[in-house]
Design a protein around this motif. Sequence first.
Motif, PDB file in Angstrom:
ATOM      1  N   ASP A 182       1.252  25.100  38.881  1.00  0.00           N
ATOM      2  CA  ASP A 182       0.219  24.646  37.942  1.00  0.00           C
ATOM      3  C   ASP A 182      -1.053  25.479  38.081  1.00  0.00           C
ATOM      4  OD1 ASP A 182      -1.928  23.001  39.671  1.00  0.00           O
ATOM      5  OD2 ASP A 182       0.059  22.608  40.480  1.00  0.00           O
ATOM      6  N   LEU A 183      -1.888  25.431  37.043  1.00  0.00           N
ATOM      7  CA  LEU A 183      -3.060  26.296  36.960  1.00  0.00           C
ATOM      8  C   LEU A 183      -4.051  26.026  38.091  1.00  0.00           C
ATOM      9  CD1 LEU A 183      -4.564  28.501  35.418  1.00  0.00           C
ATOM     10  CD2 LEU A 183      -5.560  26.724  33.950  1.00  0.00           C
ATOM     11  N   ASP A 184      -4.293  24.778  38.417  1.00  0.00           N
ATOM     12  CA  ASP A 184      -5.248  24.467  39.489  1.00  0.00           C
ATOM     13  C   ASP A 184      -4.802  25.058  40.819  1.00  0.00           C
ATOM     14  OD1 ASP A 184      -7.000  23.119  37.865  1.00  0.00           O
ATOM     15  OD2 ASP A 184      -6.243  21.116  38.356  1.00  0.00           O
ATOM     16  N   THR A 185      -3.511  24.966  41.106  1.00  0.00           N
ATOM     17  CA  THR A 185      -2.986  25.550  42.343  1.00  0.00           C
ATOM     18  C   THR A 185      -3.143  27.065  42.327  1.00  0.00           C
ATOM     19  OG1 THR A 185      -1.403  23.749  42.637  1.00  0.00           O
ATOM     20  CG2 THR A 185      -0.931  25.805  43.790  1.00  0.00           C
ATOM     21  N   MET A 186      -2.887  27.669  41.170  1.00  0.00           N
ATOM     22  CA  MET A 186      -3.055  29.119  41.068  1.00  0.00           C
ATOM     23  C   MET A 186      -4.497  29.533  41.331  1.00  0.00           C
ATOM     24  SD  MET A 186      -0.573  30.490  37.991  1.00  0.00           S
ATOM     25  CE  MET A 186      -0.647  29.170  36.788  1.00  0.00           C
ATOM     26  N   LYS A 187      -5.439  28.794  40.762  1.00  0.00           N
ATOM     27  CA  LYS A 187      -6.847  29.136  40.945  1.00  0.00           C
ATOM     28  C   LYS A 187      -7.267  29.022  42.409  1.00  0.00           C
ATOM     29  CE  LYS A 187      -8.538  27.913  36.311  1.00  0.00           C
ATOM     30  NZ  LYS A 187      -9.426  27.016  35.543  1.00  0.00           N
ATOM     31  N   LYS A 188      -6.752  28.025  43.093  1.00  0.00           N
ATOM     32  CA  LYS A 188      -7.125  27.804  44.487  1.00  0.00           C
ATOM     33  C   LYS A 188      -6.436  28.775  45.433  1.00  0.00           C
ATOM     34  CE  LYS A 188      -7.942  22.831  43.836  1.00  0.00           C
ATOM     35  NZ  LYS A 188      -7.422  21.463  44.133  1.00  0.00           N
ATOM     36  N   SER A 189      -5.194  29.126  45.119  1.00  0.00           N
ATOM     37  CA  SER A 189      -4.389  29.920  46.051  1.00  0.00           C
ATOM     38  C   SER A 189      -4.526  31.423  45.876  1.00  0.00           C
ATOM     39  CB  SER A 189      -2.908  29.555  45.907  1.00  0.00           C
ATOM     40  OG  SER A 189      -2.403  30.010  44.656  1.00  0.00           O
ATOM     41  N   GLY A 190      -4.948  31.863  44.687  1.00  0.00           N
ATOM     42  CA  GLY A 190      -5.004  33.299  44.418  1.00  0.00           C
ATOM     43  C   GLY A 190      -3.684  33.887  43.960  1.00  0.00           C
ATOM     44  N   TYR A 191      -2.644  33.065  43.897  1.00  0.00           N
ATOM     45  CA  TYR A 191      -1.339  33.495  43.401  1.00  0.00           C
ATOM     46  C   TYR A 191      -1.195  33.052  41.944  1.00  0.00           C
ATOM     47  CZ  TYR A 191       0.364  34.186  48.247  1.00  0.00           C
ATOM     48  OH  TYR A 191       0.569  34.611  49.540  1.00  0.00           O
ATOM     49  N   LEU A 192      -0.716  33.952  41.088  1.00  0.00           N
ATOM     50  CA  LEU A 192      -0.514  33.645  39.678  1.00  0.00           C
ATOM     51  C   LEU A 192       0.958  33.796  39.316  1.00  0.00           C
ATOM     52  CD1 LEU A 192      -3.460  35.659  38.054  1.00  0.00           C
ATOM     53  CD2 LEU A 192      -3.504  33.313  38.924  1.00  0.00           C
ATOM     54  N   THR A 193       1.414  33.021  38.351  1.00  0.00           N
ATOM     55  CA  THR A 193       2.773  33.223  37.847  1.00  0.00           C
ATOM     56  C   THR A 193       2.807  34.449  36.939  1.00  0.00           C
ATOM     57  OG1 THR A 193       2.429  31.813  35.905  1.00  0.00           O
ATOM     58  CG2 THR A 193       3.269  30.746  37.906  1.00  0.00           C
ATOM     59  N   GLU A 194       3.953  35.097  36.901  1.00  0.00           N
ATOM     60  CA  GLU A 194       4.114  36.216  35.980  1.00  0.00           C
ATOM     61  C   GLU A 194       3.904  35.752  34.540  1.00  0.00           C
ATOM     62  OE1 GLU A 194       7.578  38.604  36.317  1.00  0.00           O
ATOM     63  OE2 GLU A 194       7.292  39.027  38.456  1.00  0.00           O
ATOM     64  N   ALA A 195       4.368  34.540  34.246  1.00  0.00           N
ATOM     65  CA  ALA A 195       4.252  34.024  32.883  1.00  0.00           C
ATOM     66  C   ALA A 195       2.797  33.943  32.449  1.00  0.00           C
ATOM     67  CB  ALA A 195       4.907  32.649  32.783  1.00  0.00           C
TER      68      ALA A 195
END
Length: 283
Positions: free
Chosen positions: A202-215
């Motif tokens: 999910d987007l919030d996890t991506m923002k916090k972790s620095g990891y993004l999905t390819e999608a």
Amino acid sequence: MTRTHVALLASGLALALAGCASTTAASTDSTAASTAQADAALAAAIADSARDPKNMARDAYRHPRETLAFFQVRPDATIIEISPSAGWYSEILAPYLRNGGRYVAATGAAPADSGGGKRNAALQAKFGAAPTRYDRVQWLEYDGKAPVLGAAGSADVVLTFRNVHNWVAGGSADAYFQAFFAALKPGGVLGVVEHRAKPGTDLDTMKKSGYLTEALVIDHATRAGFVLDARSEVNANPKDSADHPNGVWTLPPTNRHDAGDAAKYAAIGESDRMTLRFRKPAR
């Protein structure tokens, strides 16, 4: 038509085909020689002892030769690198492009006493300390909220290494991809390397972790007008679970973790990364 005429026509056709074959072979040989020279020049830039030894030690994780080849970087190209930070790729690209191409170090403008301002000053000092390597670097500062990367349609390649997560967190990712699209020539390449989250994160996890999905990255790029041209696994790291207490910053080179966990995270190495090549459609 007489037999003589037929023979003459056949002879002329054979000569024409032979000429075409000769021209094609010469063109192929020339292209192969040019590619070999470019490959050798890139290998020399990567192996150059003038590079920082600490940076060279990270080649095993960043695979500069394979990555830049995948992004179709050529020594006669105009290349814009976005947010080069301390100049890890500058050490390779600036000398590689010095005689036949153009290297543009594009970075967000920042107050001199801020973290960004101090990084910019340090990179400029790095360039100034080695003029025979960096004297032809073009320095470009842009507005981080509304970036403009020089004249429209002026670049052959735009490169960004591990920056997109910052723009996603700050809500400016679309503005950046639109700026990349505007700066590139029709047919130009956008090369993206980014920390890779598991599909469905999910987007919030991506923002916090620095990891993004390819999608997510592909979505930002295609909204700006790009077409996904190819993917590479050259910067993949299957040891990385992308799930750490302090996100991607837990891993090297940041190493934001308890001292007792140093061996654990050193064994993982740097993050698992997507490597995506986008293209601006030709007219």
